[in-house]
Scaffold this active site. Sequence first.
Site, PDB file in Angstrom:
ATOM      1  N   GLY A 127     -44.410 128.201  32.029  1.00 54.04           N
ATOM      2  CA  GLY A 127     -44.018 127.596  33.294  1.00 54.04           C
ATOM      3  C   GLY A 127     -44.899 127.980  34.463  1.00 54.04           C
ATOM      4  N   GLY A 128     -46.006 128.698  34.167  1.00 54.39           N
ATOM      5  CA  GLY A 128     -46.940 129.031  35.245  1.00 54.39           C
ATOM      6  C   GLY A 128     -47.423 127.786  35.978  1.00 54.39           C
ATOM      7  CB  SER A 185     -56.489 125.729  32.305  1.00 58.96           C
ATOM      8  OG  SER A 185     -56.001 126.952  31.805  1.00 58.96           O
ATOM      9  CB  THR A 186     -55.002 126.323  27.110  1.00 57.66           C
ATOM     10  OG1 THR A 186     -55.087 127.507  27.911  1.00 57.66           O
ATOM     11  CG2 THR A 186     -55.641 126.595  25.764  1.00 57.66           C
ATOM     12  CD  GLU A 245     -44.919 123.391  29.910  1.00 59.04           C
ATOM     13  OE1 GLU A 245     -44.281 124.461  29.910  1.00 59.04           O
ATOM     14  OE2 GLU A 245     -46.068 123.287  30.360  1.00 59.04           O
ATOM     15  CG  ASP A 248     -47.696 131.168  31.965  1.00 63.80           C
ATOM     16  OD1 ASP A 248     -48.842 130.847  32.324  1.00 63.80           O
ATOM     17  OD2 ASP A 248     -46.707 130.437  32.139  1.00 63.80           O
ATOM     18  CE  LYS A 304     -52.894 132.917  29.454  1.00 67.29           C
ATOM     19  NZ  LYS A 304     -52.622 131.511  29.335  1.00 67.29           N
ATOM     20  CG  ASP A 310     -47.567 123.540  26.531  1.00 68.70           C
ATOM     21  OD1 ASP A 310     -48.605 123.669  27.220  1.00 68.70           O
ATOM     22  OD2 ASP A 310     -46.432 123.392  27.028  1.00 68.70           O
ATOM     23  N   GLY A 311     -49.966 125.491  25.812  1.00 71.52           N
ATOM     24  CA  GLY A 311     -50.357 126.859  26.092  1.00 71.52           C
ATOM     25  C   GLY A 311     -49.142 127.715  26.411  1.00 71.52           C
TER      26      GLY A 311
HETATM   27  C1  5RP Z   1     -47.339 125.217  32.306  1.00 74.24           C
HETATM   28  C2  5RP Z   1     -47.372 126.207  31.205  1.00 74.24           C
HETATM   29  C3  5RP Z   1     -48.701 126.556  30.647  1.00 74.24           C
HETATM   30  O1  5RP Z   1     -48.660 126.385  29.271  1.00 74.24           O
HETATM   31  C4  5RP Z   1     -49.013 127.976  30.970  1.00 74.24           C
HETATM   32  O2  5RP Z   1     -48.925 128.170  32.364  1.00 74.24           O
HETATM   33  C5  5RP Z   1     -50.419 128.379  30.468  1.00 74.24           C
HETATM   34  O3  5RP Z   1     -51.382 127.711  31.199  1.00 74.24           O
HETATM   35  P1  5RP Z   1     -52.926 127.936  30.991  1.00 74.24           P
HETATM   36  O4  5RP Z   1     -53.291 127.295  29.686  1.00 74.24           O
HETATM   37  O5  5RP Z   1     -53.569 127.262  32.180  1.00 74.24           O
HETATM   38  O6  5RP Z   1     -53.186 129.428  30.981  1.00 74.24           O
HETATM   39  O7  5RP Z   1     -46.387 126.706  30.760  1.00 74.24           O
HETATM   40  O8  5RP Z   1     -46.064 125.019  32.804  1.00 74.24           O
END
Ligand code: 5RP
Length: 224
Positions: A100-101, A35-36, A108, A89, A126, A86-87
């Site tokens: 990997g959420g 989402s981020t 990635e 978890d 986070k 990238d974001g």
């Molecule tokens: C996806 C990820 C995302 O970066 C992680 O899950 C964070 O996601 P979000 O920005 O929705 O909190 O690793 O595989």
Amino acid sequence: MLSQQDLKQQAAEAALAYIEPLLTREAVIGVGTGSTADLFIDGLARYKTRFRGAVASSERSAQRLTALGILVLDLNEVATMPVYVDGADEINEQLHMLKGGGGALTREKIVASVAQTFVCIADESKLVQTLGRFPLPIEVLPLAREAVARVVQGLGGVPVLRKGFTTDNGNQILDVQGLSIVDPLGLEQRLNQVPGVVTNGLFAVRSADVALLATQQGIRQLKV
Ligand code: 5RP
């Protein structure tokens, strides 16, 4: 009081400001998933005439980039990229991440490995002292699922199959609960050696170079 969504938006905007000086006609940007990362992609569209294109870490992000008119390249066509955004978890002060959420951990990790700089964007929730409260995803070849699960149990974790989910690579995910990860580097390498493990969600071998964490007081930038 800013909502979590507001904070994610601020982190995405901070990443856009961070990468702007790196944009050239030849530059290819590595783009994460979640989402981020989605908010980052949406903002990246404003700059689309100023760089060549992007490599996406998932089909989901590729579709979003394409819909916004950003050229998506295959990683095999790209030798280098200045930045991957990238974001996460979870992230600690050493900029080790648990990711990997969204289930995109393998791509990635591969795309990030080609980038010169890994920029992690997240809201401040986070940031953790010790990784592992969020279940650690492990992508496994389906035939190896139970064998890997037994090894994980031997390491003190509780593996739970992510039901109804198949990765972009056609594999399954075990979400491992109950780990307090005091040695992210060691555990990442240990898990990588288990036959049938495609990738685990620890990003310590290739940690972030910069974290842009959105807080109620503004962006906090962490570097190691
Ligand atoms: C996806 C990820 C995302 O970066 C992680 O899950 C964070 O996601 P979000 O920005 O929705 O909190 O690793 O595989």
